[in-house]
Design an enzyme around this catalytic site. Structure first.
Site, mmCIF file in Angstrom:
data_model
loop_
_atom_site.group_PDB
_atom_site.id
_atom_site.type_symbol
_atom_site.label_atom_id
_atom_site.label_comp_id
_atom_site.label_asym_id
_atom_site.label_seq_id
_atom_site.Cartn_x
_atom_site.Cartn_y
_atom_site.Cartn_z
ATOM 1 N N CYS A 134 46.410 57.230 63.305
ATOM 2 C CA CYS A 134 47.461 56.214 63.366
ATOM 3 C C CYS A 134 48.663 56.567 62.495
ATOM 4 C CB CYS A 134 46.905 54.849 62.967
ATOM 5 S SG CYS A 134 46.168 54.785 61.327
ATOM 6 N N GLU A 175 45.913 46.253 61.293
ATOM 7 C CA GLU A 175 46.330 47.628 61.002
ATOM 8 C C GLU A 175 46.614 48.296 62.341
ATOM 9 O OE1 GLU A 175 47.003 48.245 58.111
ATOM 10 O OE2 GLU A 175 45.889 46.686 57.068
#
Length: 482
Positions: free
Chosen positions: A261, A227
């Site tokens: 993010c 990720e």
């Protein structure tokens, strides 16, 4: 004694690294001793996790606050703790159904056989968590791992040392080390963790570090879920209400001071709309944060390294001709508390560092456009982002953009909040990551999909046994090979 144990016994490690090897071996032995926990047992494990999350919630929030210098307590409890508690509820509700074998079709050539897929735990999962959401991005994958019946070792960022200490205490209260363990520290410990022979690794962090983790895991053929970050763009259609857009962008960009993010990284506005948007954003941001320096709701940049990195991007952009517009209502001095006021950049160029790297701060470059296809070409000419956000209530136009771009997530009229949607998979594509978790994908991604076929006594091999000049073979050829 297996080969893994022999290798360890002949290799000299530091005490901290040796401890990781010992924990991994302990967990592998425990898993083999009881490899398939029942749904009831998995739900009970999730309940134990929930209990300590609730019990230690104030300690978690304060520890993360200390690691940051100032991290909003509410952001931790809402964005991290609440999301984890909702995930536990979601997995506890659905995992019994997901565990059931999936019946599969058997062709006429193999009748009367039966075939199905069973979902086995993988074994021991390694979870490498970043510093920006240390609770959510360590416990979130742990929830998926436990729901799938696995054991897990969590590696906490050295930038989250206070939090890591609290998490280690909390999880040791809920689970024996042979089921769940926490490792703290950086440097040699971080490097060695990626080289351990896990059954799968989940890493959340930067693209560059993700490459290092994947390379280390490949030495042992350990599969990975990565990720990663990326520059998540925002596109605003001319029909959009800029007050609404500004409020939603302000929320997504200023939450955790942009250290997210999936935060909006840069945006495209219709030609001539920049000044109006910035004014709307200023109103929204000032309402949320009338002051910045001593405002406990406005989060600091995590450390000097990250603060100086963002400041370096700003200086580079300034030197290349960008205009910086800062929203600092009280004109406060912020450097000493590692806070950065909401800042816009106009006149940006692709050559600027801020347009080459993920920003991870409350800074938003703005570009203007005339034709949507030019925006699509710009985005498609760069690494695929973790998220792409499009503001427009016309679904046909949104579909046009969605079908012509790639991203881990496509958000229409919303930013960031998709991460907290339990039934949606979370992950990137290309440079922004590989593999998914959350939702059913979290369960199946951490399970082994084992094919099973059962052939009864009546099954005949006459069609495929030599010699092949029998009448049965002629029938096979005429019936199926056409």
């Amino acid at each position: 004694m297996n080969s893994h144990t022999k290798t360890n016994s002949m290799t000299s490690y530091s005490p901290e690294v040796q401890r990781m090897h010992d924990i991994l071996e302990q967990q592998k032995v425990a898993y083999q001793r009881y490899p398939v926990p029942t749904a009831k047992e998995r739900i009970e494990r999730l309940a134990r996790l929930k209990k300590v999350l609730v019990k230690y919630q104030d300690q978690f929030a304060e520890a993360i606050n200390q690691d940051y210098g100032n991290r909003s307590i509410s952001e931790t409890k809402i964005g991290e703790l609440l999301t984890c508690l909702e995930q536990i509820k979601y997995y506890s509700k659905h995992l019994t159904a997901w565990m059931k074998p999936s019946k599969r079709h058997v062709s006429i050539l193999h009748q009367p056989a039966k075939a199905w897929v069973q979902y086995q735990p993988l074994g021991v999962i390694g979870i490498i968590a970043p510093w920006n959401y240390p609770l959510l991005l360590s416990v979130g994958p742990l929830i998926c791992a436990l729901a799938a019946g696995n054991h897990a070792i969590l590696k906490i960022s050295s930038s989250s040392s206070n939090f890591g200490f609290v998490l280690e205490n909390a999880l040791s209260e809920a689970f024996p080390q042979e089921l769940v363990a926490v490792v703290n520290g950086g440097g040699q410990i971080s490097d060695a963790f990626s080289h351990l022979t896990f059954d799968k690794i989940i890493f959340t962090g930067s693209t560059n570090v993700g490459k290092t983790v994947m390379s280390a895991a490949a030495e042992n053929l350990v599969p990975v879920i990565l990720e990663l970050g990326g520059k998540s763009p925002v596109i605003v259609h001319p029909s959009s209400d800029l007050n609404l857009v500004a409020e939603r962008i302000a929320f997504g960009k200023l939450w955790n001071s942009g250290q997210t993010c999936v935060a909006p990284d840069y945006m495209f506005l219709p030609r001539g709309k920049t000044a109006e948007f910035i004014e709307s954003f200023k109103q929204a941001a000032t309402t949320m944060y009338p002051t910045i320096r001593d405002n406990q709701d406005y989060t600091s940049i995590i450390n000097d390294k990250q603060y100086n990195r963002v400041q370096g991007y700003l200086e580079d952009a300034r030197q290349q001709g960008a205009e910086l517009i800062e929203i600092n209502p009280q004109n406060e001095e912020l450097a000493s508390v590692r806070k950065i006021a909401p800042t816009f950049l106009t006149g940006v160029l692709p050559t600027m560092d801020i347009m080459k790297n993920e920003i991870f701060g409350p800074v938003l470059p703005i570009m203007e456009y005339d034709q949507i296809d030019d925006v699509i070409d710009f985005i498609n000419g760069r690494p695929r982002p973790l998220a792409l956000y499009y503001f427009d209530f016309d679904n046909a136009r949104a579909e046009y953009v969605s079908q012509r771009t790639h991203s881990g997530h496509f958000g229409q009229n919303a930013v960031v909040t998709h991460v907290a949607q339990d039934d949606l998979p979370f992950g990137g594509v290309g440079a922004s990551g590989m593999g998914k978790y959350h939702g059913p994908e979290g369960f199946f991604g951490l399970s082994h999909e084992r094919s099973v076929m059962s052939i009864p006594k009546l099954f005949s091999l006459k069609f495929i046994l030599a010699p092949y000049d029998k009448a049965l073979n002629k029938i096979l050829e005429k019936t199926f090979l056409r």
